[in-house]
Design an enzyme around this catalytic site. Structure first.
Site, PDB file in Angstrom:
ATOM      1  N   HIS A  84       1.272  -1.234   0.436  1.00 48.13           N
ATOM      2  CA  HIS A  84       0.289  -0.553  -0.153  1.00 48.13           C
ATOM      3  C   HIS A  84       0.910   0.889  -0.197  1.00 48.13           C
ATOM      4  O   HIS A  84       0.483   2.168  -1.102  1.00 48.13           O
ATOM      5  CB  HIS A  84      -0.753  -0.011   1.709  1.00 48.13           C
ATOM      6  CG  HIS A  84      -1.992   1.662   1.641  1.00 48.13           C
ATOM      7  ND1 HIS A  84      -1.025   2.066   2.533  1.00 48.13           N
ATOM      8  CD2 HIS A  84      -2.679   1.817   0.843  1.00 48.13           C
ATOM      9  CE1 HIS A  84      -2.159   3.522   2.140  1.00 48.13           C
ATOM     10  NE2 HIS A  84      -3.401   2.779   1.713  1.00 48.13           N
ATOM     11  N   GLU A  94      -5.084   8.866   7.125  1.00 49.85           N
ATOM     12  CA  GLU A  94      -5.772   6.863   6.824  1.00 49.85           C
ATOM     13  C   GLU A  94      -6.058   6.223   7.549  1.00 49.85           C
ATOM     14  O   GLU A  94      -7.271   5.379   8.330  1.00 49.85           O
ATOM     15  CB  GLU A  94      -5.160   6.663   5.439  1.00 49.85           C
ATOM     16  CG  GLU A  94      -5.840   5.499   4.621  1.00 49.85           C
ATOM     17  CD  GLU A  94      -5.387   4.938   3.834  1.00 49.85           C
ATOM     18  OE1 GLU A  94      -5.825   4.126   2.831  1.00 49.85           O
ATOM     19  OE2 GLU A  94      -4.093   5.240   2.842  1.00 49.85           O
ATOM     20  N   GLU A 136       1.932   1.533  -3.296  1.00 47.53           N
ATOM     21  CA  GLU A 136       1.208   1.992  -4.492  1.00 47.53           C
ATOM     22  C   GLU A 136       1.131   3.654  -4.073  1.00 47.53           C
ATOM     23  O   GLU A 136       1.149   4.838  -5.255  1.00 47.53           O
ATOM     24  CB  GLU A 136      -0.002   1.414  -4.033  1.00 47.53           C
ATOM     25  CG  GLU A 136      -1.269   2.043  -4.671  1.00 47.53           C
ATOM     26  CD  GLU A 136      -2.346   2.737  -4.145  1.00 47.53           C
ATOM     27  OE1 GLU A 136      -2.449   4.344  -3.745  1.00 47.53           O
ATOM     28  OE2 GLU A 136      -2.796   1.735  -3.119  1.00 47.53           O
ATOM     29  N   HIS A 137       0.839   4.439  -3.106  1.00 43.09           N
ATOM     30  CA  HIS A 137       1.265   6.078  -2.778  1.00 43.09           C
ATOM     31  C   HIS A 137       2.356   6.356  -3.414  1.00 43.09           C
ATOM     32  O   HIS A 137       2.324   7.645  -4.167  1.00 43.09           O
ATOM     33  CB  HIS A 137       0.854   5.601  -0.989  1.00 43.09           C
ATOM     34  CG  HIS A 137      -0.757   5.972  -0.538  1.00 43.09           C
ATOM     35  ND1 HIS A 137      -0.926   7.260  -0.412  1.00 43.09           N
ATOM     36  CD2 HIS A 137      -0.979   4.689  -0.136  1.00 43.09           C
ATOM     37  CE1 HIS A 137      -2.028   6.880   0.391  1.00 43.09           C
ATOM     38  NE2 HIS A 137      -2.505   5.364  -0.049  1.00 43.09           N
TER      39      HIS A 137
END
Length: 417
Positions: free
Chosen positions: A46, A126, A49-50
């Site tokens: 994750h 997040e 991906e950011h």
């Protein structure tokens, strides 16, 4: 028309030409996700991906999004348990721009320290946002309890503790170790010429990551209980059982069952538990399918004084369902599933995504006619058999809120055995 080309490096390129549209959806589906992580670097997929949108050797983070905005397109990415997706939607004549951007971030991301630390902060926010959402957290904990001490059960975002300390090099190493052309599908659907599409990609992928072709450890459903006492207005509840994997011949059967039980306002659970008894505001059921495992679950929220009635009613509805299915509700559930499949054919993004996922999971494209035929073959007898077997598995229950009146797992389990 759907066309497929496989390059020498193993990369597969697939296009679905939709003559009635003027736009195109382009995506890279990469068979790498959070279940490929070790416990120590949970959240790496994750985080990676950011970072893909935070600058390359030729573009800044701002230039990446402005390039797409300038032609009216949209760009995004998402990390799942199994797959990481990079997508862009734009006018057909701008497809080369979308390919240029996505291939640039896959090959030339710089992972600058300053951007890395900023994104670390963003991901921590997040995680905080998710932690403040009990409806989301109960599903996360339900999943973790279904697959304890396994990568597939851990949070895709990772934990605050890991994200606070994970090193930049660990993220870069994850990409170089796990990203590989044979795990990637480059896909486009809409107004697209296959040969031109392949030609553009061929010229744009001279430096794709070439990691190892790791074998994933098999997921193993266990089940159990998670309880969190918290001062809330509602008890957030998730109840589930071991489901089916993507390759099981009875997958459509379980989809039909899930639809008739908890999809929409006319479903059994909605009618009995909300409309008739007023025990919840919302209640729904669903399946999650993986290559090697699956789970079926029901999500609901109720008050502290209603939980004592909700659990027996919910369990009775599940226990009795294999015995008293009607042909009418089976036909209704089939119709709903078939409409959803046919409707998805109108979407460029949906077509691009389904083609890529079919190749990654089944190594072939599954035609809509085959899917509809499997749904049509679902019968009362097949549902009874699959559901009876499913309900014999160890249940998983997760709850967050004022749960003092919620019965223990042992009591709940005794209702099914």
């Amino acid at each position: 028309m759907i066309k497929l080309t496989t390059l020498e490096n193993g990369l597969r390129i697939i296009s679905h030409n939709m003559s009635s549209v003027e736009s195109v959806s382009f995506a890279v589906h990469n068979k790498v996700g959070s279940r490929d992580e070790t416990k120590e670097i949970n959240g790496a997929a994750h985080f990676l991906e950011h970072m893909a949108f935070k600058g390359t050797t030729t573009r800044s983070a701002t230039e990446i999004v402005e390039t797409i905005d300038r032609v009216g397109g949209s760009i995004n990415a998402a990390t799942g348990k199994d797959i990481t997706k990079y997508t862009v939607d734009l006018m057909a004549e701008d497809l080369n721009i979308g390919i240029d951007i996505i291939t640039d971030i896959l090959q030339n991301s710089t992972f600058k320290t300053k951007e890395f630390e900023k994104e670390r902060s963003v991901i921590l926010e997040e995680i905080s946002m998710n932690n403040d959402n009990p409806g989301r957290m109960v599903v996360n904990q339900w999943f973790k309890t279904s697959f304890p001490n396994q990568s597939i059960g851990r949070l895709t975002t990772g934990t605050k503790e890991i994200i606070k300390s994970i090193e930049r090099k660990k993220i870069i190493d994850f990409m170089h170790n796990y990203y590989h052309p044979e795990k990637m599908i480059f896909t486009a659907a809409g107004k697209v010429n296959h040969d031109e599409f392949v030609n553009i990609i061929n010229k744009s992928i001279s430096n794709l990551p070439d990691g190892k072709l790791h074998k994933r450890s098999k997921a193993s459903y266990k089940g159990g209980e998670y309880r969190e006492e918290k001062k809330l207005e509602q008890i957030h509840l998730a109840l589930g059982f071991e489901g089916l994997n993507l390759h099981d011949d009875n997958r459509e059967t379980l989809q039909v069952y899930s639809s008739l039980m908890g999809s929409g306002m006319s479903s059994r659970l909605f009618q009995e538990i909300r409309e008739k008894r007023g025990l919840v505001y919302s209640i729904f059921s669903g399946n999650i399918f993986f290559e090697d495992a699956g789970i079926f679950g029901i999500i609901a929220g109720t008050g502290i004084n209603k939980i004592k009635e909700l659990i027996p009613v919910l369990c009775d509805e599940l226990i009795n369902s294999p015995k008293n299915l009607s042909e009418e509700e089976i036909l209704k559930a089939k119709a709903k599933l078939k409409f959803s499949l046919v409707k998805s054919l109108e979407s460029c993004r949906s077509n691009a995504g389904s083609c890529a996922d079919d190749l990654l999971y089944y190594d072939r494209i599954i035609k809509i006619e085959e899917q509809l035929e499997k749904i049509n073959k679902v019968s009362k007898e097949s549902i009874q058999k699959v559901v009876t077997q499913m309900l014999s598995s160890n249940p998983t229950i997760a709850s967050i809120g004022p749960i003092k009146n919620l019965e223990k797992l042992e009591n709940l389990r005794s209702r099914f055995f």
